[in-house]
Design a protein around this motif. Structure first.
Motif, PDB file in Angstrom:
ATOM      1  N   TYR A 138      13.039  -4.027   6.908  1.00  0.00           N
ATOM      2  CA  TYR A 138      12.750  -3.361   5.639  1.00  0.00           C
ATOM      3  C   TYR A 138      13.505  -2.039   5.456  1.00  0.00           C
ATOM      4  O   TYR A 138      13.365  -1.368   4.442  1.00  0.00           O
ATOM      5  CB  TYR A 138      11.239  -3.151   5.506  1.00  0.00           C
ATOM      6  N   LEU A 139      14.242  -1.637   6.471  1.00  0.00           N
ATOM      7  CA  LEU A 139      15.212  -0.537   6.414  1.00  0.00           C
ATOM      8  C   LEU A 139      14.557   0.839   6.266  1.00  0.00           C
ATOM      9  O   LEU A 139      13.441   1.066   6.701  1.00  0.00           O
ATOM     10  CB  LEU A 139      16.243  -0.826   5.317  1.00  0.00           C
ATOM     11  N   THR A 140      15.283   1.765   5.609  1.00  0.00           N
ATOM     12  CA  THR A 140      14.964   3.193   5.638  1.00  0.00           C
ATOM     13  C   THR A 140      13.616   3.532   5.011  1.00  0.00           C
ATOM     14  O   THR A 140      13.251   3.008   3.959  1.00  0.00           O
ATOM     15  CB  THR A 140      16.069   3.977   4.902  1.00  0.00           C
ATOM     16  N   GLY A 141      12.900   4.458   5.677  1.00  0.00           N
ATOM     17  CA  GLY A 141      11.698   5.044   5.108  1.00  0.00           C
ATOM     18  C   GLY A 141      10.480   4.169   5.093  1.00  0.00           C
ATOM     19  O   GLY A 141       9.487   4.500   4.428  1.00  0.00           O
ATOM     20  N   GLU A 142      10.477   3.065   5.825  1.00  0.00           N
ATOM     21  CA  GLU A 142       9.351   2.138   5.773  1.00  0.00           C
ATOM     22  C   GLU A 142       8.351   2.323   6.914  1.00  0.00           C
ATOM     23  O   GLU A 142       7.206   1.920   6.802  1.00  0.00           O
ATOM     24  CB  GLU A 142       9.858   0.691   5.779  1.00  0.00           C
ATOM     25  N   VAL A 143       8.773   2.940   8.010  1.00  0.00           N
ATOM     26  CA  VAL A 143       7.888   3.123   9.156  1.00  0.00           C
ATOM     27  C   VAL A 143       7.293   4.535   9.122  1.00  0.00           C
ATOM     28  O   VAL A 143       8.020   5.527   9.071  1.00  0.00           O
ATOM     29  CB  VAL A 143       8.655   2.913  10.482  1.00  0.00           C
ATOM     30  N   PHE A 144       5.964   4.629   9.125  1.00  0.00           N
ATOM     31  CA  PHE A 144       5.295   5.918   9.255  1.00  0.00           C
ATOM     32  C   PHE A 144       5.219   6.243  10.747  1.00  0.00           C
ATOM     33  O   PHE A 144       4.327   5.782  11.447  1.00  0.00           O
ATOM     34  CB  PHE A 144       3.901   5.865   8.636  1.00  0.00           C
ATOM     35  N   ILE A 145       6.179   7.035  11.212  1.00  0.00           N
ATOM     36  CA  ILE A 145       6.210   7.371  12.636  1.00  0.00           C
ATOM     37  C   ILE A 145       4.924   8.072  13.045  1.00  0.00           C
ATOM     38  O   ILE A 145       4.351   7.802  14.099  1.00  0.00           O
ATOM     39  CB  ILE A 145       7.436   8.259  12.947  1.00  0.00           C
ATOM     40  N   LEU A 146       4.472   8.989  12.212  1.00  0.00           N
ATOM     41  CA  LEU A 146       3.218   9.713  12.423  1.00  0.00           C
ATOM     42  C   LEU A 146       2.263   9.383  11.285  1.00  0.00           C
ATOM     43  O   LEU A 146       2.682   8.875  10.235  1.00  0.00           O
ATOM     44  CB  LEU A 146       3.473  11.221  12.469  1.00  0.00           C
ATOM     45  N   PRO A 147       0.968   9.656  11.457  1.00  0.00           N
ATOM     46  CA  PRO A 147       0.027   9.405  10.363  1.00  0.00           C
ATOM     47  C   PRO A 147       0.461  10.084   9.075  1.00  0.00           C
ATOM     48  O   PRO A 147       1.059  11.164   9.079  1.00  0.00           O
ATOM     49  CB  PRO A 147      -1.283   9.995  10.898  1.00  0.00           C
ATOM     50  N   ARG A 148       0.161   9.461   7.971  1.00  0.00           N
ATOM     51  CA  ARG A 148       0.545   9.951   6.647  1.00  0.00           C
ATOM     52  C   ARG A 148       0.173  11.430   6.496  1.00  0.00           C
ATOM     53  O   ARG A 148      -0.958  11.835   6.772  1.00  0.00           O
ATOM     54  CB  ARG A 148      -0.153   9.126   5.577  1.00  0.00           C
ATOM     55  N   GLY A 149       1.131  12.244   6.057  1.00  0.00           N
ATOM     56  CA  GLY A 149       0.885  13.660   5.804  1.00  0.00           C
ATOM     57  C   GLY A 149       0.954  14.559   7.019  1.00  0.00           C
ATOM     58  O   GLY A 149       0.761  15.778   6.899  1.00  0.00           O
TER      59      GLY A 149
END
Length: 258
Positions: A138-149
């Motif tokens: 799904y490429l760029t910006g799709e994985v939340f490495i850390l919890p949202r925010g």
């Protein structure tokens, strides 16, 4: 949605029916407001309000700001099980504090002339910052490495606007008005957005992680194949501004009533 990493898909409602093993879509907004109003009398008026608000969940809405994806009801939020970790938290529109103050006064001068002066002050606290990585499919910006925010928040945005209008009464039902509106009169240039892509490499989320877990020396961030992350793949622009408050704007207007 897919249970086999995009080999096959099905259509369902997250958390219900065929998709009951997926988390339910959540978008909760709660707010508390204090409001004061002085109605127009004796040729002046005033309004003031303060709002404390909380917007939390795992679904930004029909538009996905993190990747600019506009696919109503079929965006990538629940597509793959591997994309689900760390998606709960403050949503993009979450602003904890909002302040609005407005006042206006009318002055009557000789010769059927009136002058109206108004001003307003608005302030909003910043929006949450995410820490994102890429996904192999799904490429760029799709994985939340850390919890949202977890990446913090953008700074407060302040604006002071003003208006001056002159009116001339030409007859019982005829008048002419000329005015000028100045928005952001002090030309504040607050940051309204930052680059949230920590890396453009394919990485796995750190479930429940914090900013302290990101450096390669910690060993908690890994590539999709499980190898330890190398800081050379960190996006050098991560956290830098990519959006700013609108600059000062001036608008002139004229109106004839008859």
């Amino acid at each position: 949605m897919s249970r086999d990493e995009a080999n096959t898909y099905f259509i369902g409602n997250p958390g219900h029916g065929i998709a009951k093993d997926f988390p339910e879509a959540v978008r909760d907004y709660d707010s508390f407001m204090i409001f004061f109003e002085k109605a127009f009398a004796n040729r002046w008026l005033a309004q003031a309000s303060y709002t404390a608000a909380y917007l939390r969940g795992n679904l930004a809405g029909l538009f996905r700001p993190e990747t600019q994806q506009l696919d109503p009801n079929i965006n990538s939020d629940f597509d793959l099980i591997s994309l689900l970790p760390n998606r709960n938290g403050p949503l993009p529109g979450d602003r904890t504090h909002s302040i609005k103050v407005f006042g206006a006064k009318e002055f009557i001068l000789p010769g059927n002339v009136s002058i109206s002066v108004g001003g307003s002050y608005t302030a909003r606290s910043g929006t949450p910052i995410n820490v994102l990585g890429a996904h192999p499919q799904y490429l760029t910006g799709e994985v939340f490495i850390l919890p949202r925010g977890e990446g913090g928040r953008t700074p407060w945005v302040h604006s002071i606007d003003t208006n001056v209008t002159a009116g001339f009464q030409l007859g019982k039902d005829k008048s002419v008005t000329f005015g000028v509106d100045i928005f952001n009169i002090f030309n504040f240039q607050a940051v309204t957005g930052v680059d949230s892509n920590y890396t453009f490499a394919d990485v796995r989320p750190i479930a429940g992680g914090t900013m302290d877990d990101l450096p390669a020396a910690k060993g908690k961030l890994v590539y999709w194949d499980g190898k330890p992350f190398d800081d050379v793949d960190k996006n050098p622009n991560f956290g830098n501004p990519n959006g700013f408050q609108l600059p000062r704007q001036v608008r002139f207007n004229a109106r004839v009533t008859f």
